[in-house]
Design a protein around this motif. Structure first.
Motif, PDB file in Angstrom:
ATOM      1  N   ALA A 166       4.106   8.591   1.672  1.00  0.00           N
ATOM      2  CA  ALA A 166       4.120   7.500   2.651  1.00  0.00           C
ATOM      3  C   ALA A 166       5.574   7.132   2.919  1.00  0.00           C
TER       4      ALA A 166
ATOM      5  N   TRP B 157       0.859   4.006  -2.878  1.00  0.00           N
ATOM      6  CA  TRP B 157       0.573   5.391  -2.481  1.00  0.00           C
ATOM      7  C   TRP B 157       1.600   6.317  -3.129  1.00  0.00           C
ATOM      8  N   ASN B 158       2.865   5.983  -2.988  1.00  0.00           N
ATOM      9  CA  ASN B 158       3.940   6.843  -3.480  1.00  0.00           C
ATOM     10  C   ASN B 158       4.034   6.883  -5.004  1.00  0.00           C
TER      11      ASN B 158
ATOM     12  N   LEU C 138      -2.144  11.670  -5.769  1.00  0.00           N
ATOM     13  CA  LEU C 138      -2.390  11.516  -4.332  1.00  0.00           C
ATOM     14  C   LEU C 138      -1.315  12.234  -3.527  1.00  0.00           C
TER      15      LEU C 138
ATOM     16  N   TYR D  97       0.843  -1.205   0.000  1.00  0.00           N
ATOM     17  CA  TYR D  97       0.000   0.000   0.000  1.00  0.00           C
ATOM     18  C   TYR D  97       0.879   1.257   0.000  1.00  0.00           C
ATOM     19  N   LYS D  98       1.913   1.263   0.820  1.00  0.00           N
ATOM     20  CA  LYS D  98       2.849   2.400   0.876  1.00  0.00           C
ATOM     21  C   LYS D  98       3.472   2.646  -0.497  1.00  0.00           C
TER      22      LYS D  98
ATOM     23  N   LEU E 128      -7.126   2.835  -3.495  1.00  0.00           N
ATOM     24  CA  LEU E 128      -5.920   1.991  -3.536  1.00  0.00           C
ATOM     25  C   LEU E 128      -5.998   0.769  -2.629  1.00  0.00           C
TER      26      LEU E 128
ATOM     27  N   ASN F  85       1.413   7.050  -6.851  1.00  0.00           N
ATOM     28  CA  ASN F  85       0.262   7.850  -7.273  1.00  0.00           C
ATOM     29  C   ASN F  85       0.588   9.332  -7.044  1.00  0.00           C
TER      30      ASN F  85
ATOM     31  N   SER G 244      -6.934   7.484  -1.825  1.00  0.00           N
ATOM     32  CA  SER G 244      -6.251   6.521  -0.967  1.00  0.00           C
ATOM     33  C   SER G 244      -7.145   5.328  -0.679  1.00  0.00           C
TER      34      SER G 244
ATOM     35  N   VAL H 192       2.709   9.114   7.051  1.00  0.00           N
ATOM     36  CA  VAL H 192       2.738  10.020   5.900  1.00  0.00           C
ATOM     37  C   VAL H 192       3.422  11.308   6.332  1.00  0.00           C
TER      38      VAL H 192
END
Length: 123
Positions: A55, A17-18, A23, A13-14, A119, A20, A116, A50
């Motif tokens: 993240a 996140w990064n 985001l 997930y981290k 995701l 994207n 988020s 974060v």
């Protein structure tokens, strides 16, 4: 529910996140420790750190400090959030996603929050 909210899931997930950039840039200036957990407390929580929208770390089971935001749901509601049949906004408003933290901050970043949540099922 596969390995959702596990240590491995948190790392994936981290990374997602990064990757994207919408985001990350939408959360510029936002820093927090976020807990993702089970409403009934039957399983350990996953944590995402974060800093300035990016993240930077994860934890599993116990938080490195008190979380700024806590999101917990039943397995059924997490699944609905993951498959997109329930939006983050709708989950918050109907309390299907139990939320603790600054609602003002959450509303300020509602667009990135929705991203988020989208995701969750991809990690």
């Amino acid at each position: 529910m596969d390995d959702f909210l596990s240590a491995n899931w948190a790392e994936r997930y981290k990374d997602m996140w990064n990757r994207n950039e919408t985001l990350v840039s939408g959360l510029k200036g936002f820093s927090a420790l976020i807990e993702y957990g089970w409403e009934d407390g039957s399983r350990p929580s996953a944590f995402l750190e974060v800093q300035d929208g990016r993240a930077v770390g994860t934890a599993y089971g116990s938080a490195p400090r008190k979380p700024d935001f806590v999101m917990k749901a039943s397995p059924e509601n997490w699944q609905r959030l993951r498959d997109g049949s329930l939006s983050g906004r709708a989950a918050l408003l109907t309390k299907k996603l139990k939320f603790q933290g600054s609602m003002i901050t959450a509303m300020k970043y509602m667009g990135p929050f929705e991203q988020s949540i989208a995701l969750l099922g991809k990690a």
